[in-house]
Design an enzyme around this catalytic site. Structure first.
Site, PDB file in Angstrom:
ATOM      1  N   GLU A  15      -7.814   8.036  -9.309  1.00 31.96           N
ATOM      2  CA  GLU A  15      -6.943   6.916  -8.889  1.00 31.96           C
ATOM      3  C   GLU A  15      -7.699   5.962  -8.497  1.00 31.96           C
ATOM      4  O   GLU A  15      -8.251   5.631  -7.462  1.00 31.96           O
ATOM      5  CB  GLU A  15      -5.951   7.164  -8.031  1.00 31.96           C
ATOM      6  CG  GLU A  15      -4.683   6.375  -8.016  1.00 31.96           C
ATOM      7  CD  GLU A  15      -4.717   5.035  -7.421  1.00 31.96           C
ATOM      8  OE1 GLU A  15      -5.049   4.021  -8.188  1.00 31.96           O
ATOM      9  OE2 GLU A  15      -4.867   5.225  -6.175  1.00 31.96           O
ATOM     10  N   CYS A  18      -4.317  -0.910  -4.187  1.00 31.91           N
ATOM     11  CA  CYS A  18      -4.532  -1.068  -5.564  1.00 31.91           C
ATOM     12  C   CYS A  18      -3.510  -1.243  -6.420  1.00 31.91           C
ATOM     13  O   CYS A  18      -3.770  -1.677  -7.776  1.00 31.91           O
ATOM     14  CB  CYS A  18      -4.911   0.681  -5.866  1.00 31.91           C
ATOM     15  SG  CYS A  18      -3.850   1.943  -5.569  1.00 31.91           S
TER      16      CYS A  18
END
Length: 513
Positions: A265, A299
């Site tokens: 990720e 993110c």
């Protein structure tokens, strides 16, 4: 409540050992230590001793032994222990949320929200412990039954980043636990105390349930001593890593070379498309929060705003006004909207990005300055920046982990905006604001957003634990948390049972035996 008071409630002292097997703490005191400095005020919160290579080997051995026992425990019983850990986190939500806010620099509400995510994934995992279903299939052979089942995988190595210092661990470890795996967590060296605090919270639950040492473990150490060995270790079949694309590519390369599994990720260069059919008053809060929440260090932070040319000036004016009203300061003060960046290195990276943007022809519309004065003594506070740019600028195509929002103009139909959004290496989160059903459906179609997350009339940040979280392209392709992400933590086995009195062979082959 002062920092000293919430540290005491979390059983944190000025020095902490860096290795825990669930309830047993140990670790070298000769390998140096990480000092945790709060970006809020620059003060030292405490230190954590770095693990040695010997500490790592000892922990791996303990984890291997734990897995042999833990995989035999029925799933619902594993889920019951996770339920108790969720309750333990509920009791400490306030103080742990304060620590997360103070050590990382996110707002208190975001810190509390992150702990709530941990509680939510515990609840999700409890239900999952009774729902890890396999399929049954019809065999082509008479009087045969064929089905599939899922078995625990083994040791799961979890590498987390500073921006979500506790939630990402919970996303992985709680699901791994109900799956029958054991986990080893390597937290960010920038936020080690939040990790230490989590293990102080859960250790009572592990102990009272006689959970084997090593089912849930923690190790604080550097890349060479802990990170690289764990990524390369064939005894760790799955590595779940959250961080930069550069780091993820290295992890993927090393794990792939040993034919292991990885959940990556990584970075995001997330965009919101604003069409002429947008309700701007409705969209504004999502745009601003997406860009400045966590000081741009999610993110899923909004980094590009793709605006139709017919409303570009209107949106720009609206955002300049909104940014002028942002309250920047200590994230522990709930009146403030924006806290600090994680450290001075992050401040420098933001300033370099703004210099590069100007050099490439962009215009700083608002913000971008480093704040001075007693209230900003840590040197980590900045004004979020609005930058008018073009989509083909190299700086726009990169991810800068800071509150920089690039304002980009598109013309024509929504397909042009979608193409602009997709024209970057990253593919994590995306959003469109429109009241036009055709535009919304085009955005969600196979020819629309190429991101792992695509939203309509909601921002790019704030994903829920019920959905699988992750993205495509340079974001890594991994999925964590909800939906069927649990399958990555298990091994699939296809089974065939012959209950007939004959043994039919494949392709009709016969042996005269």
């Amino acid at each position: 409540m002062t920092s000293l008071e919430f540290l005491k409630e979390l059983n944190l002292t000025s020095q902490s050992q860096g290795v825990c097997t669930g309830t047993q703490w140990y670790g070298s005191k000769t390998s140096g230590a990480y000092e945790s400095h709060s970006p809020v005020d620059g003060k030292t919160i405490g230190s954590v001793f770095k693990a040695s290579r010997e500490d790592y080997e000892k922990l791996i051995t303990t984890s291997e032994k734990a897995f042999v026992e833990w995989r035999k425990v029925p799933g619902p019983k594993r889920g019951e222990i996770v339920r108790q850990m969720g309750d333990a986190l509920r009791e400490k939500k306030s103080v742990l949320g304060q620590l997360v806010a103070y050590e990382m620099g996110k707002s208190l509400q975001e810190g509390l929200g992150e702990v709530q995510e941990m509680i939510d994934i515990c609840d999700f995992s409890v239900g999952l412990s009774r729902q890890m279903y396999g399929l049954t299939m019809h065999s082509e052979r008479p009087n045969h039954r064929m089905y599939e089942q899922w078995h625990p995988l083994g040791i799961v190595g979890i590498i987390s980043a500073f921006n979500f210092p506790v939630a990402v661990w919970a996303w992985n470890s709680m699901i791994a636990m109900v799956c029958g795996d054991v986990s080893i967590w390597k937290p960010s060296e920038k936020t080690p105390l939040s990790a230490i605090a989590c293990f102080h919270i859960i250790q009572g639950v592990l102990k009272s349930n006689n959970v084997p040492e090593g089912v849930m473990s923690l190790i604080v150490g550097d890349v060479k001593t802990v990170g690289e060995p764990m990524v390369a270790d064939t005894r760790v079949p799955l590595i779940s890593a959250t961080g930069s694309t550069r780091m993820g590519k290295r992890v993927g390369e090393v794990v792939g070379a040993r034919l292991g599994r990885s959940i990556l990720e990584l970075g995001g260069n997330n965009a919101i498309i604003v069409t002429p059919d947008t309700d701007l008053k409705f969209a504004a809060p999502a745009i601003v929060f997406g860009a400045v929440g966590t000081c741009g260090q999610r993110c899923t932070s909004t980094r590009r705003l793709i605006i139709h040319e017919s409303i570009f000036d209107q949106v720009k004016t609206m955002l300049v006004k909104a940014y002028a009203g942002l309250r920047i300061g200590s994230p522990l003060d709930q009146q403030n909207h924006v806290g600090p960046l994680i450290d001075k290195d992050a401040v420098d990276l933001m300033q370099k990005a703004l210099v590069e943007a100007r050099a490439q022809g962009a215009t700083i519309v608002a913000g971008g300055e480093v704040l001075k004065g007693e209230a900003y003594s840590s040197g980590c506070y900045v004004k979020p920046a609005l930058v008018e740019a073009r989509p083909n600028m190299e700086i726009v195509r990169e991810e800068t982990f800071a509150p920089i929002l690039y304002l980009l103009k598109y013309s024509g139909d929504v397909e042009n905006a979608i193409a602009m959004q997709n024209d970057v290496k990253q593919g994590l989160s995306s959003s469109i604001f429109t009241l036009n059903l055709r535009e919304a459906e085009a955005f969600l179609s196979s020819a629309g957003s190429d991101c792992g997350i695509a939203n309509v009339n909601i921002g790019t940040s704030g994903a829920e634990i019920g959905g699988a979280f992750g993205g495509e392209k340079d974001t890594g392709g991994g999925r964590e948390s909800g939906s069927d992400a649990w399958r990555a933590y298990m091994r699939r086995q296809t089974n065939t049972i012959n209950y007939s009195r004959e043994l039919p062979l494949a392709q009709g082959i016969k042996f005269d035996i």
